[in-house]
Design an enzyme around this catalytic site. Structure first.
Site, PDB file in Angstrom:
ATOM      1  N   CYS A  85     -11.798  -8.236  -8.748  1.00  0.00           N
ATOM      2  CA  CYS A  85     -11.003  -8.651  -7.588  1.00  0.00           C
ATOM      3  C   CYS A  85     -11.931  -9.042  -6.420  1.00  0.00           C
ATOM      4  O   CYS A  85     -12.615 -10.043  -6.507  1.00  0.00           O
ATOM      5  CB  CYS A  85      -9.999  -7.571  -7.205  1.00  0.00           C
ATOM      6  SG  CYS A  85      -8.666  -8.188  -6.139  1.00  0.00           S
ATOM      7  N   HIS A 202      -7.298  -5.859 -12.275  1.00  0.00           N
ATOM      8  CA  HIS A 202      -7.926  -4.554 -12.059  1.00  0.00           C
ATOM      9  C   HIS A 202      -7.901  -3.677 -13.314  1.00  0.00           C
ATOM     10  O   HIS A 202      -6.923  -2.950 -13.538  1.00  0.00           O
ATOM     11  CB  HIS A 202      -7.180  -3.805 -10.944  1.00  0.00           C
ATOM     12  CG  HIS A 202      -7.442  -4.301  -9.567  1.00  0.00           C
ATOM     13  ND1 HIS A 202      -8.437  -3.786  -8.763  1.00  0.00           N
ATOM     14  CD2 HIS A 202      -6.836  -5.276  -8.849  1.00  0.00           C
ATOM     15  CE1 HIS A 202      -8.426  -4.408  -7.587  1.00  0.00           C
ATOM     16  NE2 HIS A 202      -7.475  -5.327  -7.621  1.00  0.00           N
ATOM     17  N   GLU A 204      -9.500  -0.928 -13.826  1.00  0.00           N
ATOM     18  CA  GLU A 204      -9.537   0.494 -13.454  1.00  0.00           C
ATOM     19  C   GLU A 204      -8.141   1.027 -13.165  1.00  0.00           C
ATOM     20  O   GLU A 204      -7.906   2.240 -13.218  1.00  0.00           O
ATOM     21  CB  GLU A 204     -10.467   0.713 -12.254  1.00  0.00           C
ATOM     22  CG  GLU A 204      -9.923   0.365 -10.889  1.00  0.00           C
ATOM     23  CD  GLU A 204      -9.900  -1.125 -10.571  1.00  0.00           C
ATOM     24  OE1 GLU A 204      -9.484  -1.490  -9.453  1.00  0.00           O
ATOM     25  OE2 GLU A 204     -10.304  -1.943 -11.451  1.00  0.00           O
TER      26      GLU A 204
END
Length: 225
Positions: A85, A202, A204
């Site tokens: 990002c 993302h 994560e």
């Protein structure tokens, strides 16, 4: 492996990344951008957020932080480097990756789960998948539209440097499935060397089972394991 999660003023996904790495059994530590990379680092993650408030252009000021000299040197030495990002924007501004990320076609901040089709499974970042697999990963960005000149885009395609494209749940790459207007529905690419990559979604945020959503991001972050 020890992964340095680089913190800039305005980073806000660094703790999420460290927690995701912990779940995968990967040692990770947050490193402030003014200090430089530790000598024993085996991987680097440039996390999401709004470094320096996105002044000038998203990622532009962070790309000129002193630690990025260390990151570029690590990348040249073959150390895995991933920008996510805002980290992807920093990667482009640092010329680790060609192209640029600019304002979404909608001109709105978009936070939603998207589908990605694996375009090249022969990289460290996609080795956990098969080519053509469809995974679910969340996005959260206002400047996620990937742009690059036509000739350079053709080079990315010819060199198999496109990791993921936005698609529908069935794997069809369509304009409707493109959340931000990225050229060619591109969601992630590698640098000239496959140890360097950036992606706008993302991983994560799609790693921990207790979040109650997809854990498809584990395959991407496992490149550091």
């Amino acid at each position: 492996m020890t992964v340095a999660v680089v913190q800039f003023g305005g980073s806000n996904c660094d703790r999420d990344a460290v927690r995701a790495f912990s779940h995968l059994g990967v040692d990770a530590e947050r490193v402030w951008h003014e200090g430089g990379l530790p000598s024993d680092v085996d991987g680097v993650l440039l996390p999401g957020g709004f470094s320096y408030g996105d002044y000038l252009r998203a990622g532009a000021m962070a790309a000129r932080s002193p630690i990025m000299d260390d990151v570029r040197e690590a990348a040249e030495d073959g150390v895995p480097v991933l920008g996510v990002c805002n980290g992807a924007q920093v990667g482009c501004e640092s010329e680790l990756i060609p192209g640029a990320f600019t304002t979404n076609a909608s001109a709105r901040f978009q936070c939603e789960t998207v589908h990605l089709r694996v375009e090249n499974a022969a990289t460290p970042w996609t080795a956990a998948y098969d080519e053509g697999d469809v995974i679910e990963i969340p996005i959260a960005h206002g400047e996620g539209r990937f742009e690059i000149g036509e000739d350079r885009y053709d080079d990315l395609v010819a060199d198999d440097r496109i990791l993921f494209r936005y698609c529908d749940p069935a794997g069809n790459v369509t304009d409707t499935a493109n959340p931000n207007g990225s050229r060619g529905n591109v969601a992630g690419i590698t640098g000239e060397r496959p140890n360097v990559a950036v992606l706008m979604p993302h991983p994560e945020r799609a790693t921990l089972p207790d979040l109650g959503r997809s854990t498809d991001g584990q395959g991407i972050l496992s490149a550091f394991a």
